[in-house]
Design an enzyme around this catalytic site. Structure first.
Site, short mmCIF file in Angstrom:
data_model
loop_
_atom_site.label_atom_id
_atom_site.label_comp_id
_atom_site.label_asym_id
_atom_site.label_seq_id
_atom_site.Cartn_x
_atom_site.Cartn_y
_atom_site.Cartn_z
N ASP A 80 0.91 -1.04 -0.01
CA ASP A 80 -0.05 -0.01 0.15
C ASP A 80 1.00 1.23 -0.06
O ASP A 80 1.53 1.61 1.03
CB ASP A 80 -0.86 -0.02 1.33
CG ASP A 80 -1.87 1.21 1.34
OD1 ASP A 80 -1.47 2.11 0.38
OD2 ASP A 80 -2.47 1.16 2.53
N TYR B 262 -10.07 13.86 -9.46
CA TYR B 262 -8.96 13.17 -10.38
C TYR B 262 -8.12 14.13 -10.85
O TYR B 262 -6.73 14.14 -10.85
CB TYR B 262 -9.66 12.04 -11.09
CG TYR B 262 -8.68 11.28 -12.12
CD1 TYR B 262 -7.67 10.55 -11.36
CD2 TYR B 262 -8.79 11.31 -13.37
CE1 TYR B 262 -6.87 9.79 -12.31
CE2 TYR B 262 -8.15 10.54 -14.18
CZ TYR B 262 -7.08 9.79 -13.68
OH TYR B 262 -6.28 8.90 -14.39
#
Ligand code: SER
Length: 320
Positions: free
Chosen positions: A54, A144
């Site tokens: 991660d 985004y």
């Protein structure tokens, strides 16, 4: 060729899956370390090294860097446009903090090259929408797009200030048959091929006249690797390069599919993704990439459609 060790972060995604396979073909399976936030099965973990990583977990990232000492890092982990709209805070955290961890590691450890993808989502409603130039107004209005524009500025800053050799492409919608997209506004242009073969029809979440820039995966892989292979002094853009393949509307892709799948039908039910698409360019001017590192696409809509459908037919007949 000098010995490279390449770490791919986010390798189970649409781009990562194919990039990993391609880079392992070039550099050798053992020299390309795949990683993703969750364990995976299949070629990514079977054909070469794989780590659960991660990218928000800095300690784990340090362990992986210490173990492999990569000379190159491809940092692909991100939330895409549609998913980030549903979870804006996490979209910002993953897309920005992930990039900071990679850029800081490159700076501190002297990692020779970093690849980070940007997107046509960096453009916005006041951007010229036809043949969008490399340099122009950029006012993204999606989380985004905002993270990709901020990320571009950070990449350029880390190059200018700390000499980090970071390279980037503003991808349009990516279309391929080997891996599924996840959470993008351009994903319809992959699903439509599957549905054409499975059902002979498709309900599109964008309206019929929504024109967007797209790139077929073999072109996207070639663009990425050419940019990473180009001598550093040819790379003048350290934010991110405009790269284009083709532009089409849902109506036009349906017509191209009909040439291969007679009787294919499309219907339209635009949803929240329509607004995202409406803020993005219709077509991209990639002349700077063409001039600086000889970029040239090979696939247009008809050539891509024929290749997609040929390969998907094989995949579906193998599964049958
Ligand atoms: N394919 C991406 C998306 O739709 C654009 O970069 O989010």
């Amino acid at each position: 060729m000098s010995q490279e060790t390449i770490l791919i972060i986010g390798s189970a995604g649409q781009l990562g899956t194919e990039l990993c396979e391609t880079l392992r073909g070039i550099y050798g399976n053992q020299n390309v370390i795949a990683s993703d936030v969750k364990p995976v099965s299949g070629p990514l973990s079977e054909n070469g090294p794989f780590e659960v990583l991660d990218i928000l977990d800095k300690q784990r990232f340090t362990e992986v860097l210490d173990k492999y000492k990569p000379t190159q890092v491809y940092h692909l982990a991100a939330l895409l446009s549609a998913t980030a709209e549903k979870n804006p805070k996490f979209g910002w955290t993953l897309n920005m903090d992930g990039l900071f961890h990679v850029l800081d590691a490159a700076k501190e450890r002297g990692i020779a090259k970093v690849y980070w993808p940007s997107s046509i989502a960096v453009f916005g409603p006041n951007t010229p929408r036809v043949n969008t130039p490399q340099h122009c107004v950029m006012d993204p209005n999606t989380i985004y797009g905002i993270t990709k524009l901020a990320g571009e500025r950070y990449c350029e800053y880390y190059f200018e200030k700390y000499g980090v050799d970071v390279r980037s492409i503003r991808y349009p919608g990516l279309i391929g048959y080997k891996s599924a997209p996840g959470g993008g506004t351009t994903d319809y242009a992959v699903d439509i091929y599957h549905q054409a073969l499975l059902k002979g029809q498709y309900e599109c979440f964008l309206s019929e006249e929504t024109e967007l820039p797209m790139l077929y995966m073999p072109d996207a892989l070639r663009a990425t690797i050419s940019l990473m292979d180009a001598p550093a002094d040819r790379i003048k853009i350290r934010s991110s390069y405009n790269v284009a393949g083709m532009s089409f509307t849902p109506d036009q892709i349906a017509a191209a599919i009909r040439k291969e799948v007679p009787g294919f039908e499309i219907s339209y039910a635009p949803d929240y993704r329509q607004k995202i698409a409406d803020s993005w360019p219709k077509s991209i001017d990639d002349s700077v990439a063409a001039a600086e590192w000889d970029w040239k696409p090979e696939f247009d809509l008809d050539k891509m459609s024929a290749d997609m459908l040929k390969n998907l037919r094989l995949q579906y007949s193998d599964k049958a």
